[in-house]
Design an enzyme around this catalytic site. Structure first.
Site, PDB file in Angstrom:
ATOM      1  N   THR A 140     -48.363   8.947  13.746  1.00  0.00           N
ATOM      2  CA  THR A 140     -47.453   9.475  12.734  1.00  0.00           C
ATOM      3  C   THR A 140     -48.138   9.604  11.374  1.00  0.00           C
ATOM      4  O   THR A 140     -49.065   8.838  11.075  1.00  0.00           O
ATOM      5  CB  THR A 140     -46.237   8.525  12.602  1.00  0.00           C
ATOM      6  N   ASP A 141     -47.631  10.516  10.551  1.00  0.00           N
ATOM      7  CA  ASP A 141     -48.174  10.640   9.190  1.00  0.00           C
ATOM      8  C   ASP A 141     -47.828   9.418   8.331  1.00  0.00           C
ATOM      9  O   ASP A 141     -48.415   9.222   7.267  1.00  0.00           O
ATOM     10  CB  ASP A 141     -47.671  11.927   8.519  1.00  0.00           C
ATOM     11  N   GLU A 142     -46.887   8.583   8.829  1.00  0.00           N
ATOM     12  CA  GLU A 142     -46.469   7.436   8.015  1.00  0.00           C
ATOM     13  C   GLU A 142     -47.593   6.410   7.853  1.00  0.00           C
ATOM     14  O   GLU A 142     -47.530   5.546   6.983  1.00  0.00           O
ATOM     15  CB  GLU A 142     -45.197   6.808   8.601  1.00  0.00           C
ATOM     16  N   TYR A 165     -42.751  -0.581  10.665  1.00  0.00           N
ATOM     17  CA  TYR A 165     -42.996   0.477  11.661  1.00  0.00           C
ATOM     18  C   TYR A 165     -44.369   1.105  11.441  1.00  0.00           C
ATOM     19  O   TYR A 165     -45.199   1.173  12.361  1.00  0.00           O
ATOM     20  CB  TYR A 165     -41.900   1.551  11.584  1.00  0.00           C
ATOM     21  N   LYS A 169     -47.832   1.156  13.768  1.00  0.00           N
ATOM     22  CA  LYS A 169     -48.473   2.387  14.262  1.00  0.00           C
ATOM     23  C   LYS A 169     -49.928   2.458  13.762  1.00  0.00           C
ATOM     24  O   LYS A 169     -50.826   2.887  14.471  1.00  0.00           O
ATOM     25  CB  LYS A 169     -47.692   3.625  13.808  1.00  0.00           C
ATOM     26  N   HIS A 310     -38.837   2.328   0.501  1.00  0.00           N
ATOM     27  CA  HIS A 310     -38.651   3.712   0.973  1.00  0.00           C
ATOM     28  C   HIS A 310     -39.799   4.623   0.516  1.00  0.00           C
ATOM     29  O   HIS A 310     -39.973   4.849  -0.685  1.00  0.00           O
ATOM     30  CB  HIS A 310     -37.317   4.221   0.412  1.00  0.00           C
TER      31      HIS A 310
HETATM   32  P1  NAD Z   1     -37.894   7.496  20.494  1.00  0.00           P
HETATM   33  O1  NAD Z   1     -37.505   6.200  19.873  1.00  0.00           O
HETATM   34  O2  NAD Z   1     -36.906   8.598  20.598  1.00  0.00           O
HETATM   35  O3  NAD Z   1     -38.433   7.234  21.981  1.00  0.00           O
HETATM   36  C1  NAD Z   1     -39.243   6.143  22.306  1.00  0.00           C
HETATM   37  C2  NAD Z   1     -39.213   5.978  23.811  1.00  0.00           C
HETATM   38  O4  NAD Z   1     -40.085   4.890  24.161  1.00  0.00           O
HETATM   39  C3  NAD Z   1     -37.824   5.624  24.367  1.00  0.00           C
HETATM   40  O5  NAD Z   1     -37.557   6.399  25.517  1.00  0.00           O
HETATM   41  C4  NAD Z   1     -37.951   4.148  24.715  1.00  0.00           C
HETATM   42  O6  NAD Z   1     -37.113   3.761  25.807  1.00  0.00           O
HETATM   43  C5  NAD Z   1     -39.418   4.046  25.072  1.00  0.00           C
HETATM   44  N1  NAD Z   1     -39.952   2.675  24.905  1.00  0.00           N
HETATM   45  C6  NAD Z   1     -39.767   1.846  23.858  1.00  0.00           C
HETATM   46  N2  NAD Z   1     -40.412   0.676  24.083  1.00  0.00           N
HETATM   47  C7  NAD Z   1     -41.030   0.799  25.291  1.00  0.00           C
HETATM   48  C8  NAD Z   1     -41.857  -0.044  26.046  1.00  0.00           C
HETATM   49  N3  NAD Z   1     -42.183  -1.282  25.623  1.00  0.00           N
HETATM   50  N4  NAD Z   1     -42.334   0.387  27.231  1.00  0.00           N
HETATM   51  C9  NAD Z   1     -42.005   1.639  27.681  1.00  0.00           C
HETATM   52  N5  NAD Z   1     -41.214   2.475  27.017  1.00  0.00           N
HETATM   53  C10 NAD Z   1     -40.738   2.074  25.822  1.00  0.00           C
HETATM   54  O7  NAD Z   1     -39.194   7.950  19.696  1.00  0.00           O
HETATM   55  P2  NAD Z   1     -39.724   9.426  19.382  1.00  0.00           P
HETATM   56  O8  NAD Z   1     -39.123   9.877  18.123  1.00  0.00           O
HETATM   57  O9  NAD Z   1     -39.634  10.245  20.599  1.00  0.00           O
HETATM   58  O10 NAD Z   1     -41.253   9.103  19.074  1.00  0.00           O
HETATM   59  C11 NAD Z   1     -42.236   9.142  20.118  1.00  0.00           C
HETATM   60  C12 NAD Z   1     -43.586   8.795  19.520  1.00  0.00           C
HETATM   61  O11 NAD Z   1     -43.920   9.723  18.507  1.00  0.00           O
HETATM   62  C13 NAD Z   1     -43.629   7.411  18.866  1.00  0.00           C
HETATM   63  O12 NAD Z   1     -44.870   6.834  19.176  1.00  0.00           O
HETATM   64  C14 NAD Z   1     -43.514   7.711  17.381  1.00  0.00           C
HETATM   65  O13 NAD Z   1     -44.177   6.716  16.631  1.00  0.00           O
HETATM   66  C15 NAD Z   1     -44.226   9.051  17.297  1.00  0.00           C
HETATM   67  N6  NAD Z   1     -43.802   9.943  16.205  1.00  0.00           N
HETATM   68  C16 NAD Z   1     -42.481  10.251  16.022  1.00  0.00           C
HETATM   69  C17 NAD Z   1     -42.113  11.141  15.037  1.00  0.00           C
HETATM   70  C18 NAD Z   1     -40.659  11.551  14.845  1.00  0.00           C
HETATM   71  O14 NAD Z   1     -40.356  12.279  13.889  1.00  0.00           O
HETATM   72  N7  NAD Z   1     -39.744  11.165  15.696  1.00  0.00           N
HETATM   73  C19 NAD Z   1     -43.080  11.711  14.196  1.00  0.00           C
HETATM   74  C20 NAD Z   1     -44.431  11.366  14.419  1.00  0.00           C
HETATM   75  C21 NAD Z   1     -44.773  10.494  15.424  1.00  0.00           C
HETATM   76  P1  TYD Z   2     -35.524   8.997   9.409  1.00  0.00           P
HETATM   77  O1  TYD Z   2     -34.888  10.097  10.192  1.00  0.00           O
HETATM   78  O2  TYD Z   2     -35.122   7.588   9.679  1.00  0.00           O
HETATM   79  O3  TYD Z   2     -37.100   9.181   9.578  1.00  0.00           O
HETATM   80  P2  TYD Z   2     -38.319   8.452   8.752  1.00  0.00           P
HETATM   81  O4  TYD Z   2     -37.799   7.268   8.045  1.00  0.00           O
HETATM   82  O5  TYD Z   2     -39.252   8.073   9.865  1.00  0.00           O
HETATM   83  O6  TYD Z   2     -38.882   9.498   7.851  1.00  0.00           O
HETATM   84  O7  TYD Z   2     -35.254   9.278   7.879  1.00  0.00           O
HETATM   85  C1  TYD Z   2     -35.651  10.497   7.268  1.00  0.00           C
HETATM   86  C2  TYD Z   2     -35.340  10.384   5.789  1.00  0.00           C
HETATM   87  O8  TYD Z   2     -33.913  10.335   5.619  1.00  0.00           O
HETATM   88  C3  TYD Z   2     -35.878   9.107   5.154  1.00  0.00           C
HETATM   89  O9  TYD Z   2     -36.310   9.411   3.827  1.00  0.00           O
HETATM   90  C4  TYD Z   2     -34.672   8.185   5.107  1.00  0.00           C
HETATM   91  C5  TYD Z   2     -33.512   9.137   4.948  1.00  0.00           C
HETATM   92  N1  TYD Z   2     -32.224   8.724   5.571  1.00  0.00           N
HETATM   93  C6  TYD Z   2     -31.039   8.785   4.845  1.00  0.00           C
HETATM   94  O10 TYD Z   2     -31.024   9.147   3.663  1.00  0.00           O
HETATM   95  N2  TYD Z   2     -29.874   8.422   5.472  1.00  0.00           N
HETATM   96  C7  TYD Z   2     -29.843   8.004   6.767  1.00  0.00           C
HETATM   97  O11 TYD Z   2     -28.746   7.658   7.276  1.00  0.00           O
HETATM   98  C8  TYD Z   2     -31.075   7.964   7.511  1.00  0.00           C
HETATM   99  C9  TYD Z   2     -31.103   7.488   8.924  1.00  0.00           C
HETATM  100  C10 TYD Z   2     -32.242   8.328   6.862  1.00  0.00           C
END
Ligand code: NAD
Ligand code: TYD
Length: 370
Positions: A140-142, A165, A169, A310
């Site tokens: 992630t970019d985070e 988090y 990562k 944040h």
């Molecule tokens: P998500 O929370 O929707 O899905 C995570 C999945 O992993 C779930 O199906 C969960 O059951 C499974 N899981 C959790 N713990 C586990 C374990 N111990 N063993 C096996 N499975 C397990 O997450 P997402 O948003 O789909 O993100 C997927 C990946 O992409 C993550 O690694 C996250 O850090 C990365 N990512 C997400 C975003 C985003 O915007 N959502 C952006 C950049 C990177």
């Molecule tokens: P989120 O979807 O949790 O992703 P991330 O924290 O990984 O970027 O949140 C996106 C942005 O929205 C973040 O700046 C936090 C904000 N946010 C709210 O303002 N209200 C909410 O209820 C949630 C879940 C997030």
């Protein structure tokens, strides 16, 4: 034909990736490993599992015996690691689980891969690797921390995570990097900005806002709503990952982002406007409303106490993946957000299913604290 182990394939991005691979490539067979935590839902991919090209195994990426068994049974060639605890707010409540899954799980997958993929040693004592294998870490970019008003994250931006988090990562990324240096482990990494699209669990900003709008509940905006995220349609992310798995250089990190920065308050207003517009254009959508259409307005916005630590702004420079691999985002935000909102309006049964367990109680507890 290559066999991929897709971890976290029942979650948001993982399930989109499974669907993308199955519909776009004939040369892959998938083994999905997912613990089905609150964020994973088997129903999301149940139509994709056919026990021929796509198998499902419920289990934990930290379970060394199980992962070993999967490598033995299925002769895994490629690992794409999506599995993670992914929600920043939950990491503030319970950091330990994030460290266990995100760090130790990554290390476990790589250690089992080493057992199966090493073919010998080179003259300097480094392991040699079977040519068709590859490990990909979805990051992630985070990990880069938080930007001020100017600038973008590049692959050389110093790592500076600020939430439990993102610290977990980052730690996982560093372990991957250590394996690349120490064992010449054949890995790549992608660091992506915020995704949006179908199957996004409704605790994250966009699907949470859609869900609350439909029932006329307050829309919680943290702090003053000026925090910026760089949004990318999930399928564009899946395409970038697959391109890196197939053509990326071993040992490299690729940033993935859509040059689509928006303040949170803009996202919330746009979502309200789009839901209203779709309801007016297609009155059949109004059947999913649990409130009166006239209540869907900016009056639902409620500024609440800010998230601890944040991050102010994320913005990705995707120049490397663009110039090396020719990747570009294909879905403009204006199109992607309408597609996403339509999907939610048409899949309220999915929303009901994934929020039916303890989620509602969790949500109410979280928001009573804000
Ligand atoms: P998500 O929370 O929707 O899905 C995570 C999945 O992993 C779930 O199906 C969960 O059951 C499974 N899981 C959790 N713990 C586990 C374990 N111990 N063993 C096996 N499975 C397990 O997450 P997402 O948003 O789909 O993100 C997927 C990946 O992409 C993550 O690694 C996250 O850090 C990365 N990512 C997400 C975003 C985003 O915007 N959502 C952006 C950049 C990177
Ligand atoms: P989120 O979807 O949790 O992703 P991330 O924290 O990984 O970027 O949140 C996106 C942005 O929205 C973040 O700046 C936090 C904000 N946010 C709210 O303002 N209200 C909410 O209820 C949630 C879940 C997030």
């Amino acid at each position: 034909m290559k066999t991929y182990l897709v971890t976290g394939g029942a979650g948001f991005i993982g399930s989109n990736y499974v669907k993308y691979l199955l519909s776009s490539f004939d040369d892959v067979r998938l083994v999905v490993l997912d613990a089905l935590t609150y964020a994973g839902n088997l129903g999301t991919i149940s139509k994709d599992i056919d026990e021929k090209r796509c198998f499902f195994v419920k289990g934990d990426i930290c379970d060394a015996v199980l992962v070993d068994e999967l490598f033995k049974t299925y002769a895994i060639d490629v690992v794409v690691n999506f599995a993670a605890e992914s929600h920043v707010d939950r990491s503030i409540e319970n950091p330990r689980l994030f460290l266990e899954t995100n760090i130790m799980g990554t290390q476990n997958l790589m250690d089992v891969a080493r057992r199966y993929w090493v073919t010998g040693k080179d003259a300097n004592g480094y392991p040699t690797w079977s040519p068709q294998v590859r490990y990909h870490q979805v990051s992630t970019d985070e990990v880069y921390g938080s930007l001020g008003a100017e600038g973008f994250f590049t692959e050389t931006t110093p790592l500076d995570p600020r939430s439990p988090y993102s610290a977990s990562k980052t730690s996982a990324d560093l372990i991957v990097k250590a394996y690349i240096e120490t064992y010449h482990f054949p890995a790549t990494l992608t660091r992506c900005s915020n995704n949006y699209g179908p199957y996004h669990f409704p605790e994250k900003l966009i699907p949470l806002i859609i869900r609350n709008i439909l029932s006329g509940k307050p829309l919680p905006v943290y702090g003053d709503g000026t925090n910026v995220r760089d949004w990318l349609y999930v399928e564009d992310h899946c395409k970038a990952i697959e391109l890196v798995v197939r053509k990326g250089r071993v040992g490299e990190v690729y940033n993935v982002g859509g040059h689509n920065e928006k303040q949170n308050i803009e996202i919330v207003r746009m979502t309200i406007d789009t839901v209203r517009q779709l309801m007016e254009e297609q009155p059949e959508y109004q059947s999913v409303l649990k409130t009166d259409l006239s209540n869907i307005s900016y009056d639902l916005i409620q500024y609440v106490r800010d998230r601890l630590g944040h991050d102010q702004r994320y913005a990705i420079d995707p120049a490397k993946i663009n110039s090396e691999l020719g990747w570009l985002p294909e879905t403009p935000f204006a199109e992607g957000i309408v597609k996403t909102i339509r999907w939610y309006l048409e899949h309220q049964d999915w929303v009901e299913e994934v929020t039916s367990g303890d989620y509602q109680k969790y949500y109410e507890q979280m928001y009573s604290k804000r």
